[in-house]
Scaffold this motif. Sequence first.
Motif, PDB file in Angstrom:
ATOM      1  N   GLN A 201       0.830  -1.198   0.000  1.00 36.90           N
ATOM      2  CA  GLN A 201       0.000   0.000   0.000  1.00 36.90           C
ATOM      3  C   GLN A 201       0.870   1.256   0.000  1.00 36.90           C
ATOM      4  OE1 GLN A 201      -2.412  -0.712   3.444  1.00 36.90           O
ATOM      5  NE2 GLN A 201      -4.080  -1.629   2.265  1.00 36.90           N
ATOM      6  N   GLU A 202       1.979   1.200   0.747  1.00 39.58           N
ATOM      7  CA  GLU A 202       2.883   2.337   0.790  1.00 39.58           C
ATOM      8  C   GLU A 202       3.452   2.603  -0.603  1.00 39.58           C
ATOM      9  OE1 GLU A 202       6.925   3.749   3.154  1.00 39.58           O
ATOM     10  OE2 GLU A 202       6.026   1.793   3.546  1.00 39.58           O
ATOM     11  N   ARG A 203       3.693   1.548  -1.360  1.00 41.78           N
ATOM     12  CA  ARG A 203       4.214   1.718  -2.715  1.00 41.78           C
ATOM     13  C   ARG A 203       3.129   2.177  -3.692  1.00 41.78           C
ATOM     14  NH1 ARG A 203       8.176  -3.609  -3.198  1.00 41.78           N
ATOM     15  NH2 ARG A 203       9.869  -2.749  -1.942  1.00 41.78           N
ATOM     16  N   SER A 204       1.868   2.099  -3.215  1.00 42.84           N
ATOM     17  CA  SER A 204       0.743   2.713  -3.930  1.00 42.84           C
ATOM     18  C   SER A 204       0.531   2.179  -5.335  1.00 42.84           C
ATOM     19  CB  SER A 204       0.923   4.239  -3.985  1.00 42.84           C
ATOM     20  OG  SER A 204       0.956   4.782  -2.701  1.00 42.84           O
ATOM     21  N   MET A 205       0.456   0.888  -5.475  1.00 44.47           N
ATOM     22  CA  MET A 205      -0.022   0.339  -6.733  1.00 44.47           C
ATOM     23  C   MET A 205      -1.526   0.570  -6.774  1.00 44.47           C
ATOM     24  SD  MET A 205       0.149  -1.017  -9.616  1.00 44.47           S
ATOM     25  CE  MET A 205      -1.134  -1.608 -10.715  1.00 44.47           C
ATOM     26  N   THR A 206      -1.999   1.223  -7.796  1.00 49.61           N
ATOM     27  CA  THR A 206      -3.410   1.547  -7.892  1.00 49.61           C
ATOM     28  C   THR A 206      -3.914   1.248  -9.293  1.00 49.61           C
ATOM     29  OG1 THR A 206      -5.057   3.282  -7.491  1.00 49.61           O
ATOM     30  CG2 THR A 206      -2.992   3.953  -8.529  1.00 49.61           C
ATOM     31  N   HIS A 207      -5.207   1.342  -9.477  1.00 51.02           N
ATOM     32  CA  HIS A 207      -5.836   0.925 -10.730  1.00 51.02           C
ATOM     33  C   HIS A 207      -5.868   2.031 -11.772  1.00 51.02           C
ATOM     34  CE1 HIS A 207      -8.946   3.055  -8.534  1.00 51.02           C
ATOM     35  NE2 HIS A 207      -9.543   3.257  -9.694  1.00 51.02           N
ATOM     36  N   ALA A 208      -5.560   3.279 -11.402  1.00 49.42           N
ATOM     37  CA  ALA A 208      -5.646   4.391 -12.355  1.00 49.42           C
ATOM     38  C   ALA A 208      -4.486   5.357 -12.125  1.00 49.42           C
ATOM     39  CB  ALA A 208      -6.983   5.110 -12.216  1.00 49.42           C
ATOM     40  N   TRP A 209      -3.819   5.702 -13.215  1.00 50.29           N
ATOM     41  CA  TRP A 209      -2.640   6.574 -13.147  1.00 50.29           C
ATOM     42  C   TRP A 209      -2.813   7.726 -14.126  1.00 50.29           C
ATOM     43  CZ3 TRP A 209       1.777   5.418 -10.074  1.00 50.29           C
ATOM     44  CH2 TRP A 209       1.702   4.194  -9.399  1.00 50.29           C
ATOM     45  N   LEU A 210      -2.332   8.888 -13.712  1.00 49.56           N
ATOM     46  CA  LEU A 210      -2.308  10.063 -14.569  1.00 49.56           C
ATOM     47  C   LEU A 210      -0.849  10.431 -14.781  1.00 49.56           C
ATOM     48  CD1 LEU A 210      -4.264  12.066 -15.931  1.00 49.56           C
ATOM     49  CD2 LEU A 210      -4.092  13.494 -13.883  1.00 49.56           C
ATOM     50  N   ILE A 211      -0.367  10.214 -15.989  1.00 52.97           N
ATOM     51  CA  ILE A 211       1.038  10.488 -16.307  1.00 52.97           C
ATOM     52  C   ILE A 211       1.089  11.824 -17.032  1.00 52.97           C
ATOM     53  CG2 ILE A 211       3.081   9.670 -17.529  1.00 52.97           C
ATOM     54  CD1 ILE A 211       2.015   6.832 -17.185  1.00 52.97           C
ATOM     55  N   THR A 212       1.685  12.814 -16.382  1.00 52.40           N
ATOM     56  CA  THR A 212       1.670  14.174 -16.908  1.00 52.40           C
ATOM     57  C   THR A 212       3.086  14.672 -17.185  1.00 52.40           C
ATOM     58  OG1 THR A 212       1.723  15.141 -14.681  1.00 52.40           O
ATOM     59  CG2 THR A 212      -0.442  14.691 -15.635  1.00 52.40           C
ATOM     60  N   GLY A 213       3.162  15.652 -18.056  1.00 51.11           N
ATOM     61  CA  GLY A 213       4.449  16.236 -18.394  1.00 51.11           C
ATOM     62  C   GLY A 213       4.335  17.041 -19.672  1.00 51.11           C
ATOM     63  N   PRO A 214       5.245  17.970 -19.901  1.00 48.55           N
ATOM     64  CA  PRO A 214       5.201  18.798 -21.106  1.00 48.55           C
ATOM     65  C   PRO A 214       5.462  17.969 -22.358  1.00 48.55           C
ATOM     66  CG  PRO A 214       7.244  19.146 -19.904  1.00 48.55           C
ATOM     67  CD  PRO A 214       6.383  18.293 -19.024  1.00 48.55           C
ATOM     68  N   PRO A 215       5.101  18.490 -23.535  1.00 40.60           N
ATOM     69  CA  PRO A 215       5.367  17.766 -24.779  1.00 40.60           C
ATOM     70  C   PRO A 215       6.836  17.378 -24.892  1.00 40.60           C
ATOM     71  CG  PRO A 215       3.956  19.652 -25.216  1.00 40.60           C
ATOM     72  CD  PRO A 215       4.402  19.768 -23.778  1.00 40.60           C
ATOM     73  N   GLY A 216       7.078  16.129 -25.256  1.00 42.14           N
ATOM     74  CA  GLY A 216       8.445  15.649 -25.408  1.00 42.14           C
ATOM     75  C   GLY A 216       9.044  15.060 -24.156  1.00 42.14           C
ATOM     76  N   SER A 217       8.314  15.110 -23.038  1.00 37.53           N
ATOM     77  CA  SER A 217       8.863  14.577 -21.788  1.00 37.53           C
ATOM     78  C   SER A 217       8.829  13.054 -21.747  1.00 37.53           C
ATOM     79  CB  SER A 217       8.106  15.150 -20.584  1.00 37.53           C
ATOM     80  OG  SER A 217       6.720  14.864 -20.676  1.00 37.53           O
ATOM     81  N   GLY A 218       8.018  12.428 -22.607  1.00 36.69           N
ATOM     82  CA  GLY A 218       7.993  10.968 -22.665  1.00 36.69           C
ATOM     83  C   GLY A 218       6.801  10.345 -21.974  1.00 36.69           C
ATOM     84  N   ARG A 219       5.642  11.023 -22.009  1.00 39.98           N
ATOM     85  CA  ARG A 219       4.459  10.475 -21.337  1.00 39.98           C
ATOM     86  C   ARG A 219       4.085   9.095 -21.880  1.00 39.98           C
ATOM     87  NH1 ARG A 219       2.651  15.869 -22.559  1.00 39.98           N
ATOM     88  NH2 ARG A 219       1.409  14.992 -24.249  1.00 39.98           N
ATOM     89  N   SER A 220       3.985   8.987 -23.199  1.00 37.17           N
ATOM     90  CA  SER A 220       3.604   7.708 -23.810  1.00 37.17           C
ATOM     91  C   SER A 220       4.668   6.645 -23.572  1.00 37.17           C
ATOM     92  CB  SER A 220       3.364   7.887 -25.317  1.00 37.17           C
ATOM     93  OG  SER A 220       2.330   8.822 -25.543  1.00 37.17           O
ATOM     94  N   THR A 221       5.927   7.057 -23.616  1.00 37.03           N
ATOM     95  CA  THR A 221       7.026   6.127 -23.363  1.00 37.03           C
ATOM     96  C   THR A 221       6.955   5.597 -21.934  1.00 37.03           C
ATOM     97  OG1 THR A 221       8.429   7.309 -24.939  1.00 37.03           O
ATOM     98  CG2 THR A 221       9.538   5.865 -23.369  1.00 37.03           C
ATOM     99  N   ALA A 222       6.671   6.485 -20.981  1.00 41.19           N
ATOM    100  CA  ALA A 222       6.557   6.063 -19.580  1.00 41.19           C
ATOM    101  C   ALA A 222       5.384   5.109 -19.389  1.00 41.19           C
ATOM    102  CB  ALA A 222       6.391   7.288 -18.680  1.00 41.19           C
ATOM    103  N   ALA A 223       4.254   5.411 -20.041  1.00 36.22           N
ATOM    104  CA  ALA A 223       3.077   4.551 -19.906  1.00 36.22           C
ATOM    105  C   ALA A 223       3.353   3.163 -20.471  1.00 36.22           C
ATOM    106  CB  ALA A 223       1.890   5.189 -20.629  1.00 36.22           C
TER     107      ALA A 223
END
Length: 414
Positions: free
Chosen positions: A51-73
């Motif tokens: 729980q402390e590591r917070s695995m959850t069912h929904a994530w919001l991956i944010t960042g400016p264009p070119g930061s790698g949002r899709s790559t991170a997902a």
Amino acid sequence: MTVWDKLIGQSAAAEVLTAAAEAARHIVERRIAEGASSAPATAADATPLEQERSMTHAWLITGPPGSGRSTAARAFAAALQCTGPQVGCGVCEGCRAVLADTHPDVTTSRTQKVVISIEEVRQLVSGAYAAPQEGRWRVIIVEDADRMVQRTTNTLLKAIEEPPERTVWLLCTPSPEDVLTTIRSRCRNVALRIPPADAVASYLVEESATRPEGPISPEIALQAARIAQSHIGRARPLAMDEEMRAIRRERITKIVRVRSAPEAVYEAKQLVDRTSQVAKDYLDREAPQAIADLKRTLGYDEKERIPPAIRSQIKDEEEKQQRIATRRQRDELDFALVDLLSFYRDVVVRQLGSEISVINTDLAPLVDELAAQSSTEQTLARMDAIAQARKRIAGNVPPQLAVEAMMITLRPQS
């Protein structure tokens, strides 16, 4: 090699997502060990450490264009499906299938249109309730989630409020404010930052090592990374194509040298026409192929008369292709305005005597020239005009009108 290798300059985000993927593995393995693998495996079942590591069912991956949002997902999705001894190993069958975009339990929604339609979201929600076929989790990645209108987002809300078992949503947006508060409050946010230009340059050099034309020089790679403002997708073609860099220099030079109102109107038309050509090229080359593919899927070739029963499907596809072309034009025009904004940013840096490095090193003489010919207030007003033009175009103001108004402001005021 790991799944995080292409996520440049995001070590903090990679650490958070790795910990979550490890917690997800613990959740599933404990369920299997307890003989209850068919029961819902959610973060509520986790041990206190998980729980402390917070695995959850929904994530919001944010960042400016070119930061790698899709790559991170995609890297996170691979880590969730990883079967190797090290979570996110990058070499096991699960990792390789996700990274190759062929894993049956990972769905990626990519839109080339201006908005994501409600029908597309309904299909994603429907698929979210299916159990994983081969992997440990069903993962749904929504790139450009900010392109959903409110009514469309509401369709997604229930699936996130009442998550199916072993389903994980990964929503990618530039900022948390780009989605509804009700969605944002039910997701864990992972914020990406703009990667350092030298890190992007090193990646481009390494990536180009096997090119038949030879590797990119470190100097060119760094220059491309800077003028692309660390956007890897934009830096790559700039680093590899001298002609593209020359076109960019010429475009900026012509615009900043505009002196009269007629020149401003002319250069505005030139800029809009060049970006419109991107949309026209798409409609001429790629759109007809997409429509032809749809006809073949429906069992008809180009020579056959299309029955009335399926004409609506063909018309829908034609409208979809037009929307894709419109988005490509807007994106290309926005790239040009961002380039122009970066130039005037360099002018302000020079006028303030700052020691911050300029972005447009290939235009340094022109930056110095404009810094000497104008005041800081004038430069800031020009930057405001560019920002206003971007806002107007995003609000569906005709590009020609928005760019003309901007150009008039950019010219020297008597």
